[in-house]
Design a protein around this motif. Structure first.
Motif, short mmCIF file in Angstrom:
data_model
loop_
_atom_site.label_atom_id
_atom_site.label_comp_id
_atom_site.label_asym_id
_atom_site.label_seq_id
_atom_site.Cartn_x
_atom_site.Cartn_y
_atom_site.Cartn_z
N LEU A 172 0.87 -1.17 0.00
CA LEU A 172 0.00 0.00 0.00
C LEU A 172 0.91 1.22 0.00
O LEU A 172 1.75 1.38 0.88
N LEU A 173 0.74 2.05 -1.03
CA LEU A 173 1.57 3.22 -1.22
C LEU A 173 0.77 4.49 -0.99
O LEU A 173 -0.42 4.54 -1.32
N LYS A 174 1.43 5.49 -0.45
CA LYS A 174 0.84 6.80 -0.29
C LYS A 174 1.89 7.80 -0.75
O LYS A 174 3.03 7.74 -0.30
N ASN A 175 1.50 8.68 -1.65
CA ASN A 175 2.42 9.67 -2.22
C ASN A 175 3.66 9.00 -2.83
O ASN A 175 4.78 9.49 -2.68
N GLY A 176 3.45 7.84 -3.46
CA GLY A 176 4.54 7.13 -4.13
C GLY A 176 5.48 6.38 -3.21
O GLY A 176 6.47 5.81 -3.66
N ARG A 177 5.17 6.33 -1.93
CA ARG A 177 6.02 5.68 -0.94
C ARG A 177 5.32 4.46 -0.33
O ARG A 177 4.15 4.54 0.03
N VAL A 178 6.04 3.34 -0.22
CA VAL A 178 5.45 2.14 0.38
C VAL A 178 5.27 2.39 1.88
O VAL A 178 6.22 2.67 2.60
N GLU A 179 4.01 2.31 2.32
CA GLU A 179 3.67 2.54 3.73
C GLU A 179 3.39 1.23 4.47
O GLU A 179 3.66 1.13 5.66
N HIS A 180 2.83 0.25 3.77
CA HIS A 180 2.46 -1.03 4.38
C HIS A 180 2.67 -2.15 3.37
O HIS A 180 2.45 -1.97 2.18
N THR A 181 3.07 -3.33 3.87
CA THR A 181 3.19 -4.52 3.03
C THR A 181 2.63 -5.71 3.81
O THR A 181 2.59 -5.69 5.04
#
Length: 81
Positions: free
Chosen positions: A26-35
């Protein structure tokens, strides 16, 4: 470690292409936040529950602002997609 090919899942309004057991990011603003792996989801694809490696289960809603991608270890789409 195997090379994984990421694919975007569905439209921003629904995550209806994700399946239980899929490895996801799960990405937010192009950054992986959760896997983790999809533990469950609603039939309409609006909500998914993701189990992270340490065993933490977390709920995500499409309205939370995340982009959901499926990491496909085989580099191929799911059958029928």
């Amino acid at each position: 470690m195997t090379l994984q090919k990421n694919r975007a899942v569905s439209s921003p309004a629904h995550w209806d292409d994700v399946e239980i057991g899929d490895a996801v990011q799960l990405l937010k603003n192009g950054r992986v936040e959760h896997t983790g792996r999809v533990d469950n989801r609603t039939a309409d694809g609006a909500v998914v529950w993701v189990m992270s490696a340490p065993g933490r289960r977390q709920l995500f809603h499409v309205g939370d602002g995340y982009q959901l991608t499926v990491a496909d270890p085989e580099g191929a789409d799911h059958a029928g997609h």
